[in-house]
Enzyme design. Structure first.
Site, short mmCIF file in Angstrom:
data_model
loop_
_atom_site.label_atom_id
_atom_site.label_comp_id
_atom_site.label_asym_id
_atom_site.label_seq_id
_atom_site.Cartn_x
_atom_site.Cartn_y
_atom_site.Cartn_z
N TRP A 158 0.87 -1.18 0.00
CA TRP A 158 0.00 0.00 0.00
C TRP A 158 0.91 1.23 0.00
CZ3 TRP A 158 -1.75 2.86 4.80
CH2 TRP A 158 -2.72 3.82 4.50
N ASP A 239 -0.51 -5.11 9.46
CA ASP A 239 -1.49 -4.11 9.03
C ASP A 239 -2.77 -4.87 8.69
OD1 ASP A 239 -3.10 -2.32 7.73
OD2 ASP A 239 -1.50 -1.47 6.48
N LYS A 275 -13.10 -0.46 6.11
CA LYS A 275 -13.67 -1.32 5.07
C LYS A 275 -14.71 -2.28 5.64
CE LYS A 275 -9.83 0.21 3.13
NZ LYS A 275 -9.42 0.73 1.87
N1 KET Z 1 -3.60 -0.36 5.33
C1 KET Z 1 -3.86 -0.79 4.09
C2 KET Z 1 -3.15 -1.99 3.59
C3 KET Z 1 -4.79 -0.10 3.31
O1 KET Z 1 -5.04 -0.57 2.10
C4 KET Z 1 -5.42 1.05 3.82
C5 KET Z 1 -6.36 1.80 2.98
C6 KET Z 1 -5.13 1.43 5.13
C7 KET Z 1 -4.20 0.72 5.86
C8 KET Z 1 -5.71 2.63 5.80
O2 KET Z 1 -7.04 2.82 5.76
P1 KET Z 1 -7.77 3.72 6.87
O3 KET Z 1 -8.95 4.28 6.18
O4 KET Z 1 -6.80 4.75 7.33
O5 KET Z 1 -8.11 2.78 7.96
N2 KET Z 1 -6.40 1.67 1.72
C9 KET Z 1 -7.31 2.27 0.76
C10 KET Z 1 -7.62 3.72 0.97
C11 KET Z 1 -6.44 4.61 1.10
O6 KET Z 1 -5.49 4.54 0.31
O7 KET Z 1 -6.45 5.43 2.04
C12 KET Z 1 -6.79 1.96 -0.64
O8 KET Z 1 -5.72 1.36 -0.79
O9 KET Z 1 -7.48 2.32 -1.61
#
Ligand code: KET
Length: 428
Positions: A158, A239, A275
């Site tokens: 990511w 993560d 998610k």
């Molecule tokens: N870790 C991973 C692996 C991840 O894909 C995301 C979010 C997050 C943490 C953090 O998400 P949060 O909303 O802070 O709990 N991924 C999606 C959104 C983004 O990039 O912020 C994505 O990859 O599309």
């Protein structure tokens, strides 16, 4: 100071005749600040919003949509909210470590209720600002208490991982992960790189549904990675952003962190409810440390609080109340599991449809990787030039690494997407 005395001070300087001349500013003091590039993922959402193409499709950000491609508020979330509203709670600050009912819920979800580590008081947990904020608190902890340690990130990972550790001044390196030839895990490469990592390094592992590849280690491979971390004294940092999206089952998706704890490893975990509960904008998550020693857990918690206090003081209430309500209530928890299966199932269905559509339009190419990958994404192997064609010609918005979010696809758009992919692969 008395008002009179202050007035005397002010009038003490030489007297000026008329108004003080104001020189025109030559420009901003920040004129030299360079333009930052758009975020590789959230920047795609911005470009999508700006597009006026009627066929536009946003497969960039990993955010779940229903068959009408509309954002979803889960039924359990609405029920939890109506319970919360009926309690008429106040908006006081939470403690720095967050809502206790949420902290209990989040560890239960991660380890399974009644886990010995919980009973033995050797789990430190701070509610934080979703996955990103939790990772950042973890990065700050590493910067302060594991000075000089290198963080190993999967290649690819990511995109924001690099920013999070880099902005904390933590050195990071890649370990091999994805094998483009087999569209699978480069397990040998991964093991070699982790074996070469200096003892005391940190290994960031995706708990399940690896982003962006959709390829997870098998159970045997997880066991080998755990043993390697033990032998080499590496600290696993999980993560966990997609619990429920790999298999549709919240427990099965916690397999890896639970296995590591079972094997006696100390782990750090960032959890996100963006998610699986669809609480994207509420910023609900936690940073959890499962340790082997109660006193160490108490002291680490005190330091996590110290770090969080300076970063954002204390976390927001509303989303934490929702997550706590859902996880701690037997009925809602069961209902959530059903909704989770529904979301994961819809993604799995469009995965199959996309593969079949591609197979019918371009039969000589092997498209089976699409249903081998799991989670929200498909890592298509499209090159940046092909991605540009997808966006510029077909108004399909996606990240330039070739990732598409299947959570943003419905049956009605499958053929349109498949045609665009075939055109891009054939002609670019
Ligand atoms: N870790 C991973 C692996 C991840 O894909 C995301 C979010 C997050 C943490 C953090 O998400 P949060 O909303 O802070 O709990 N991924 C999606 C959104 C983004 O990039 O912020 C994505 O990859 O599309």
């Amino acid at each position: 100071m008395q008002l009179q005395a202050r007035m005397q001070l002010r009038s003490a300087g030489p007297r000026r005749a008329g108004p003080v001349p104001v020189r025109a500013m030559a420009g901003s003091r920040f004129a030299d600040v360079a333009q930052a590039p758009p975020d590789p993922i959230l920047g795609v959402s911005e470009a999508f919003k700006a597009s006026t193409d009627p066929n536009k499709l946003n497969l960039g950000v990993g955010a779940y949509r229903d068959e009408q491609l509309k954002p979803v508020v889960l039924s359990v979330v609405k029920k939890a909210e109506s319970k919360i509203f009926s309690r008429n709670e106040n908006k006081e600050y939470l403690t720095i470590e967050g809502l206790d009912a949420f902290r209990k819920a989040t560890v239960d979800l991660l380890l399974g209720g009644d886990h010995p580590a919980i009973k033995e008081g050797r789990v430190a947990v701070v509610q934080s600002l979703s996955g990103t904020g939790s990772l950042r608190v973890g990065a700050a902890f590493i910067a302060r208490f594991m000075k000089g340690a290198t963080v190993y990130l999967s290649n690819p990972t990511w995109g924001n991982h690099r920013n999070i550790f880099g902005d904390e001044g933590v050195e990071w390196k890649y370990y091999r992960y994805f094998d483009a030839d087999t569209v699978g895990l480069d397990f040998r490469g991964m093991v070699q790189d982790l074996q070469a990592a200096p003892p005391g390094s940190v290994v960031v592992l995706h708990g399940c549904a690896h982003n962006p590849t959709g390829i997870d280690p098998t159970k045997d491979q997880w066991a080998a990675i755990a043993d390697l971390c033990k032998e080499r004294n590496l600290m696993p940092f999980f993560d966990v952003a997609y619990q429920g999206f790999a298999t549709g089952d919240l427990d099965k998706d916690a397999y890896a962190p639970r296995l590591f704890v079972e094997k006696g490893l100390e782990i750090v975990v960032s959890q996100s409810y963006s998610k699986n509960l669809g609480l994207y904008g509420e910023r609900v998550g936690a940073l959890v440390m499962v340790l082997n020693d109660k006193e160490a857990a108490t002291r680490c918690l005190s330091q996590l609080k110290r770090l969080a206090r300076a970063l954002y003081s204390n976390p927001p209430t509303h989303g934490a109340r929702i997550a706590a309500e859902v996880v701690n209530d037997k009925e809602l928890f069961e209902e959530w599991k059903g909704e989770m299966r529904g979301m994961a199932g819809r993604i799995e269905r469009v995965r199959g449809e996309l593969q079949r559509s591609l197979e019918s339009k371009y039969p000589s190419k092997d498209w089976s990787f699409i249903t081998k990958q799991i989670g929200m994404f498909s890592f298509t192997g499209l090159t940046p030039a092909q991605v540009d064609n997808m966006t510029n010609k077909h108004a399909i918005f996606m990240t330039r690494d070739g990732r598409i979010s299947l959570a943003g696809l419905n049956s009605a758009k499958v053929d349109y997407l498949a045609e665009a992919i075939v055109d891009s692969v054939r002609n670019h």
